[in-house]
Design an enzyme around this catalytic site. Structure first.
Site, PDB file in Angstrom:
ATOM      1  N   SER A  57       4.906 -12.671   9.851  1.00  0.00           N
ATOM      2  CA  SER A  57       3.818 -12.994  10.773  1.00  0.00           C
ATOM      3  C   SER A  57       2.531 -12.415  10.197  1.00  0.00           C
ATOM      4  CB  SER A  57       4.082 -12.371  12.125  1.00  0.00           C
ATOM      5  OG  SER A  57       3.897 -10.978  12.027  1.00  0.00           O
ATOM      6  N   LYS A  58       1.455 -12.951  10.639  1.00  0.00           N
ATOM      7  CA  LYS A  58       0.165 -12.502  10.127  1.00  0.00           C
ATOM      8  C   LYS A  58       0.036 -10.987  10.251  1.00  0.00           C
ATOM      9  CE  LYS A  58      -3.735 -15.547   9.856  1.00  0.00           C
ATOM     10  NZ  LYS A  58      -3.142 -16.361   8.885  1.00  0.00           N
ATOM     11  N   SER A  59       0.493 -10.441  11.391  1.00  0.00           N
ATOM     12  CA  SER A  59       0.281  -9.007  11.596  1.00  0.00           C
ATOM     13  C   SER A  59       1.093  -8.175  10.600  1.00  0.00           C
ATOM     14  CB  SER A  59       0.632  -8.621  13.025  1.00  0.00           C
ATOM     15  OG  SER A  59       1.966  -8.980  13.293  1.00  0.00           O
ATOM     16  N   GLU A  60       2.335  -8.630  10.294  1.00  0.00           N
ATOM     17  CA  GLU A  60       3.147  -7.865   9.345  1.00  0.00           C
ATOM     18  C   GLU A  60       2.590  -7.993   7.916  1.00  0.00           C
ATOM     19  OE1 GLU A  60       7.722  -7.964  10.569  1.00  0.00           O
ATOM     20  OE2 GLU A  60       6.646  -9.844  10.864  1.00  0.00           O
ATOM     21  N   ALA A  64      -0.251  -8.628   7.113  1.00  0.00           N
ATOM     22  CA  ALA A  64      -1.587  -8.041   7.059  1.00  0.00           C
ATOM     23  C   ALA A  64      -1.557  -6.540   7.296  1.00  0.00           C
ATOM     24  CB  ALA A  64      -2.485  -8.726   8.082  1.00  0.00           C
TER      25      ALA A  64
END
Ligand code: GLU
Length: 291
Positions: free
Chosen positions: A229-232, A234
């Site tokens: 996911s973007k958060s991981e 990133a």
């Protein structure tokens, strides 16, 4: 004359701090360049101010430095190279290979987002400039990791943008001009850019520029093979403690952790990495990823 037969590069966009996904791509391209005894260059792709975060370019360069990934030569900033992009566009326009276009988003949507011909005469709105892509137009290349890749650029992409209507240069044009001007022989980057490569090759041909070798690294995925996911992806890098992320990137590049010293300095780790790097172990896909 280029001073080595291998010139690689890492070309981040300054849209935020360097994250783990970028470090992985940077480390992969650095390892391939260093093991080949070649050069490794860094280019800041700061041509899209609306998407950029103030200070991000300098923060990214500081992170690369903290991780020991030092570029050869000066860092190139695309924002200082608009004149070169204008020259390239002028050459294409002169030959009728590019054209101004004021088609609206709605008009493009009517054609499935693929531009083949303008639906109205030029008007006084500021135009975008597009490369004319004639049918049929299959562009293929042999990727260093992904094998033979082919794309029908006419059907799948159509006439693509070289300069946007808001006046900013498009990534496709800037990357092609800069890879050529910097004498890049080997482009190593994430597989999210795989479908841009046929466009870049087409543009190289239109501009009479050489085509470098390409190698696209699989995107980082989680243990189940799902794209992070973007958060991981990133998750921020810790500039004060580079070794954990370097070790994680080494493993994500398919490399044997036993080739790295268990303890010691960052530079000892990097030296062992260059010596122990086995390109044949690079994963083509993520293990559980959809092939
Ligand atoms: N600047 C692009 C990005 O950060 C990469 C360009 C490239 O490697 O060709 O996604």
């Amino acid at each position: 004359m280029p001073s080595s037969l291998y010139r690689g590069r890492f070309a981040p966009s300054p849209t935020g701090p360097l994250h783990y996904g970028s470090l992985y791509a940077a480390f992969g391209s650095w390892l391939l360049a260093r093991q080949a005894g070649g050069e490794w260059h860094v280019r800041v792709e700061d041509i899209d101010p609306p998407r950029e975060v103030p200070g991000a370019a300098q923060a990214q360069l500081r992170s690369l430095h903290a991780y020991g990934l030092h570029p050869d030569g000066e860092v190139v900033f695309q924002s200082l190279r608009y004149a070169r992009y204008a020259e390239a566009l002028a050459a294409l326009l002169e030959r009728g290979a590019a054209f101004p276009c004021t088609c609206s988003r709605a008009e493009l949507a009517a054609g499935g987002g693929v531009h083949h011909r303008c639906l109205h005469a030029p008007d006084d709105r500021p135009p975008a400039y597009r490369l004319r892509v004639a049918a049929p137009c299959t562009v293929g290349f042999d990727d260093g990791l992904q094998g033979h890749i082919a794309q029908e650029v006419y059907a799948e992409v159509g006439d693509f943008v070289l300069k946007r209507a808001d006046g900013y240069w498009a990534y496709q044009l800037a990357v092609v001009v800069d890879d050529a001007d910097q004498g890049i022989t080997d482009v190593v980057r994430g597989a999210d850019l795989l479908d841009s490569t046929p466009r870049q090759i087409l543009l190289q041909r239109a501009l009479g520029l050489p085509t470098p070798r390409y190698l696209h690294l699989p995107l980082i995925t989680d243990a189940q093979g799902r794209k992070l996911s973007k958060s991981e992806a990133a998750r921020p890098l810790d500039d004060a403690d580079p070794q954990p992320a370097l070790r994680a990137a080494w493993a994500d590049l398919g490399q044997d952790p036993r080739r790295l010293p268990a303890a010691g300095t960052r530079d000892a780790l990097l030296a062992a990495a260059v010596g122990g790097f086995a390109p044949a172990r690079l994963p083509r896909h993520r293990p559980a990823g959809g092939d």
